[in-house]
Design a protein around this motif. Structure first.
Motif, PDB file in Angstrom:
ATOM      1  N   LYS A 192      -4.862 -14.397  -5.885  1.00 34.74           N
ATOM      2  CA  LYS A 192      -4.687 -15.205  -7.089  1.00 34.74           C
ATOM      3  C   LYS A 192      -4.936 -14.452  -8.380  1.00 34.74           C
ATOM      4  O   LYS A 192      -4.690 -14.985  -9.464  1.00 34.74           O
TER       5      LYS A 192
ATOM      6  N   ARG B 180      -5.903  -3.282  -3.737  1.00 32.72           N
ATOM      7  CA  ARG B 180      -5.111  -3.975  -4.746  1.00 32.72           C
ATOM      8  C   ARG B 180      -5.987  -4.417  -5.914  1.00 32.72           C
ATOM      9  O   ARG B 180      -5.588  -4.331  -7.077  1.00 32.72           O
TER      10      ARG B 180
ATOM     11  N   THR C  35      -6.639  -1.335  -8.118  1.00 27.86           N
ATOM     12  CA  THR C  35      -5.559  -0.886  -8.991  1.00 27.86           C
ATOM     13  C   THR C  35      -5.133  -1.962  -9.991  1.00 27.86           C
ATOM     14  O   THR C  35      -4.634  -1.639 -11.058  1.00 27.86           O
ATOM     15  N   HIS C  36      -5.343  -3.219  -9.626  1.00 28.24           N
ATOM     16  CA  HIS C  36      -4.760  -4.302 -10.425  1.00 28.24           C
ATOM     17  C   HIS C  36      -5.758  -4.988 -11.339  1.00 28.24           C
ATOM     18  O   HIS C  36      -5.375  -5.615 -12.317  1.00 28.24           O
TER      19      HIS C  36
ATOM     20  N   ALA D 290       1.565  11.085 -11.626  1.00 31.30           N
ATOM     21  CA  ALA D 290       2.773  10.727 -10.889  1.00 31.30           C
ATOM     22  C   ALA D 290       2.460  10.498  -9.415  1.00 31.30           C
ATOM     23  O   ALA D 290       2.943   9.542  -8.799  1.00 31.30           O
TER      24      ALA D 290
ATOM     25  N   GLY E  54       0.691   7.304  -9.042  1.00 24.34           N
ATOM     26  CA  GLY E  54       1.648   6.233  -9.229  1.00 24.34           C
ATOM     27  C   GLY E  54       2.414   5.938  -7.952  1.00 24.34           C
ATOM     28  O   GLY E  54       2.525   4.791  -7.526  1.00 24.34           O
ATOM     29  N   MET E  55       2.925   7.004  -7.325  1.00 25.81           N
ATOM     30  CA  MET E  55       3.634   6.846  -6.057  1.00 25.81           C
ATOM     31  C   MET E  55       2.767   6.140  -5.020  1.00 25.81           C
ATOM     32  O   MET E  55       3.206   5.229  -4.324  1.00 25.81           O
TER      33      MET E  55
ATOM     34  N   ASN F  93      -0.226   4.394  -5.454  1.00 22.53           N
ATOM     35  CA  ASN F  93      -0.804   3.097  -5.790  1.00 22.53           C
ATOM     36  C   ASN F  93       0.238   1.985  -5.841  1.00 22.53           C
ATOM     37  O   ASN F  93      -0.092   0.813  -5.670  1.00 22.53           O
ATOM     38  N   TRP F  94       1.478   2.363  -6.109  1.00 25.96           N
ATOM     39  CA  TRP F  94       2.534   1.364  -6.209  1.00 25.96           C
ATOM     40  C   TRP F  94       2.814   0.697  -4.864  1.00 25.96           C
ATOM     41  O   TRP F  94       3.474  -0.340  -4.794  1.00 25.96           O
TER      42      TRP F  94
ATOM     43  N   TYR G 235       1.096  -1.107  -3.112  1.00 27.75           N
ATOM     44  CA  TYR G 235       0.646  -2.495  -3.027  1.00 27.75           C
ATOM     45  C   TYR G 235       1.715  -3.472  -3.498  1.00 27.75           C
ATOM     46  O   TYR G 235       1.672  -4.661  -3.193  1.00 27.75           O
TER      47      TYR G 235
ATOM     48  N   TRP H   7       4.972  -3.319  -2.824  1.00 29.08           N
ATOM     49  CA  TRP H   7       6.163  -3.512  -1.975  1.00 29.08           C
ATOM     50  C   TRP H   7       5.877  -3.358  -0.488  1.00 29.08           C
ATOM     51  O   TRP H   7       6.577  -3.919   0.344  1.00 29.08           O
TER      52      TRP H   7
ATOM     53  N   VAL I 265       8.152   0.730   8.786  1.00 27.27           N
ATOM     54  CA  VAL I 265       7.583   2.043   8.555  1.00 27.27           C
ATOM     55  C   VAL I 265       6.080   2.030   8.851  1.00 27.27           C
ATOM     56  O   VAL I 265       5.332   1.339   8.170  1.00 27.27           O
TER      57      VAL I 265
ATOM     58  N   LEU J 260       4.732   6.585   6.447  1.00 31.77           N
ATOM     59  CA  LEU J 260       4.836   6.338   5.005  1.00 31.77           C
ATOM     60  C   LEU J 260       4.086   7.412   4.226  1.00 31.77           C
ATOM     61  O   LEU J 260       4.601   7.975   3.248  1.00 31.77           O
TER      62      LEU J 260
ATOM     63  N   HIS K 211       6.014  10.586   4.301  1.00 29.74           N
ATOM     64  CA  HIS K 211       7.160  10.494   3.399  1.00 29.74           C
ATOM     65  C   HIS K 211       6.742  10.784   1.965  1.00 29.74           C
ATOM     66  O   HIS K 211       7.376  11.589   1.271  1.00 29.74           O
ATOM     67  N   LEU K 212       5.677  10.127   1.542  1.00 33.67           N
ATOM     68  CA  LEU K 212       5.235  10.299   0.154  1.00 33.67           C
ATOM     69  C   LEU K 212       4.770  11.726  -0.089  1.00 33.67           C
ATOM     70  O   LEU K 212       5.047  12.321  -1.130  1.00 33.67           O
TER      71      LEU K 212
ATOM     72  N   HIS L 168       2.634  -5.769 -14.671  1.00 34.80           N
ATOM     73  CA  HIS L 168       1.267  -6.184 -14.367  1.00 34.80           C
ATOM     74  C   HIS L 168       1.112  -7.677 -14.187  1.00 34.80           C
ATOM     75  O   HIS L 168       0.127  -8.128 -13.602  1.00 34.80           O
TER      76      HIS L 168
ATOM     77  N   GLY M 216       7.209   3.708  -8.607  1.00 35.31           N
ATOM     78  CA  GLY M 216       5.770   3.886  -8.718  1.00 35.31           C
ATOM     79  C   GLY M 216       5.415   4.948  -9.732  1.00 35.31           C
ATOM     80  O   GLY M 216       4.585   4.739 -10.620  1.00 35.31           O
TER      81      GLY M 216
ATOM     82  N   TRP N  95       3.721   3.546 -13.236  1.00 36.54           N
ATOM     83  CA  TRP N  95       2.296   3.854 -13.361  1.00 36.54           C
ATOM     84  C   TRP N  95       1.963   4.415 -14.739  1.00 36.54           C
ATOM     85  O   TRP N  95       0.797   4.493 -15.135  1.00 36.54           O
TER      86      TRP N  95
END
Lengths: 211, 211
Positions: A30, A110, A113-114, A163, A166-167, A169-170, A172, A174, A181, A186, A189-190, B114, B166, B170
């Motif tokens: 929430k 999450r 980061t959020h 960068a 960013g890759m 943390n993003w 969360y 998707w 995967v 995963l 891959h990153l 965000h 990402g 970011w």
DNA sequence: AGCTTCCTCGATCGAGCGTTCGATATAACG
DNA sequence: CGTTATATCGAACGCTCGATCGAGGAAGCT
């Protein structure tokens, strides 16, 4: 006496950890400001006022979630890095550690980061320091990688570090751990995307191919 | 009559745009749930109730910010892509468009990335569709790039797409437009990082180096 | 003038929030 | 037994929030 105190101490810690886990889930679902202490009391089966025996305020609750989780990530990383010589392998370990922790503890990560901006004052300061600590470890590894692989100056180290985070943390936004995967793949891959790039060495016939 | 109606129509739209801009700043600073309509009324110099003439609810206000901004990004991108043949150039345009829009409109873009979860029901659905539309454009470009450059299958297309977003999204967490790194250079850094990777082709003496 | 439309406002409502307080139950210690 | 520390609870306080409502002012049209 000593035994019972120890007993209650661990019981206290166990209940606190349980509350933090549930709170992380609620905050993750929430959002911090939209979640209420009453939500936590309902899902934890405790009275509203009873919760305040375990934390002083809602913001301290948020801080404890972030602080403990990020500290676990950092200590786990340092443990795994011990004795590793290869810079690229260090980077690979960092990515796998980060992504692995993410998928295993999605709610808390999450929240980290959020809901970082939801902290203020002393809590915010302490969390900023911890984040810098983590970021510095990463940036130093990137410096090593660049030195030992004669990697070009594609980007400044701080840009590259951001960068990479960013890759990672993003995720969360998707990724769902039970998807096609697997987590390890995963992470790999990153890692390969960041080190070798999307186009990679395929265009020139020199034939480097990671892993 | 027609003139005055047109006049008031544009005035209405202008005031609405101004409110959306201010609201985006407030949402960006304090977060959606922590920002109040009263904050907006104070900063806009309008009464609290007077604001509700321009939007039906706080959530519609949030939706309009996100919808209009992302739509601008998408239409600007499609306009810039017209007539471009090279797949890599298309990708480069996408990154520059996205990053450029970010730095010029930091508040709104921050709200988009965000406060997406703060939307519910119909608003959420419509925003999800628009996001998919944008993501699909990107993924198709990546597919072209992979085909025309014989890029290896470093990662599945959806993973690569999410990684790219990402990296770009970011930015809001660390970049300040008035810093050492100009926006165009930041965009170019991210583009090269994504396509060629951090290590890049430097390890093998074949010597590819992005333009 | 009268009428209508666009726009703005002060006052207010009901709900939910974080937090506090005093009472209480339990159990270990003297 | 009395005392103390630990842990839990119901009830309430004070406050802020999103949203509503009816009253009005300004401007153009008939």
């Amino acid at each position: 006496m000593a035994e019972s105190e120890l007993q209650t101490a661990t019981e206290h810690e166990e209940k606190l950890e349980r509350l933090l886990t549930i709170a992380a889930e609620i905050f993750s679902e929430k959002g911090y400001h939209n979640a209420s202490i009453r939500d936590l009391s309902k899902r934890a089966g405790t009275s509203l006022s009873g919760l305040y025996y375990y934390f002083a305020s809602k913001e301290e609750l948020l801080f404890m979630i972030q602080d403990r989780s990020l500290r676990k990530v950092l200590t786990a990383l340092r443990s795994k890095l011990e004795g590793v010589a290869s810079a690229e392998e260090k980077l690979r370990i960092l990515v796998h550690n980060h992504v692995g922790f993410f998928s295993e503890n999605m709610a808390a990560m999450r929240v980290i980061t959020h809901e970082y901006d939801s902290l203020q004052g002393e809590y915010r300061t302490r969390m900023t320091e911890l984040r810098h600590e983590y970021s510095d470890v990463c940036q130093e590894i990137l410096r090593e990688v660049r030195r030992f692989t004669s990697a070009g100056d594609v980007a400044p180290l701080n840009v590259a570090t951001s960068a990479l985070f960013g890759m990672m943390n993003w995720i969360y936004a998707w990724y769902t751990p039970g998807s096609n995967v697997p987590v390890e793949r995963l992470a790999e891959h990153l890692y390969r995307l960041f080190t070798g790039g999307f186009i990679g060495p395929g265009r020139s016939p020199s034939g480097r191919r990671a892993g």
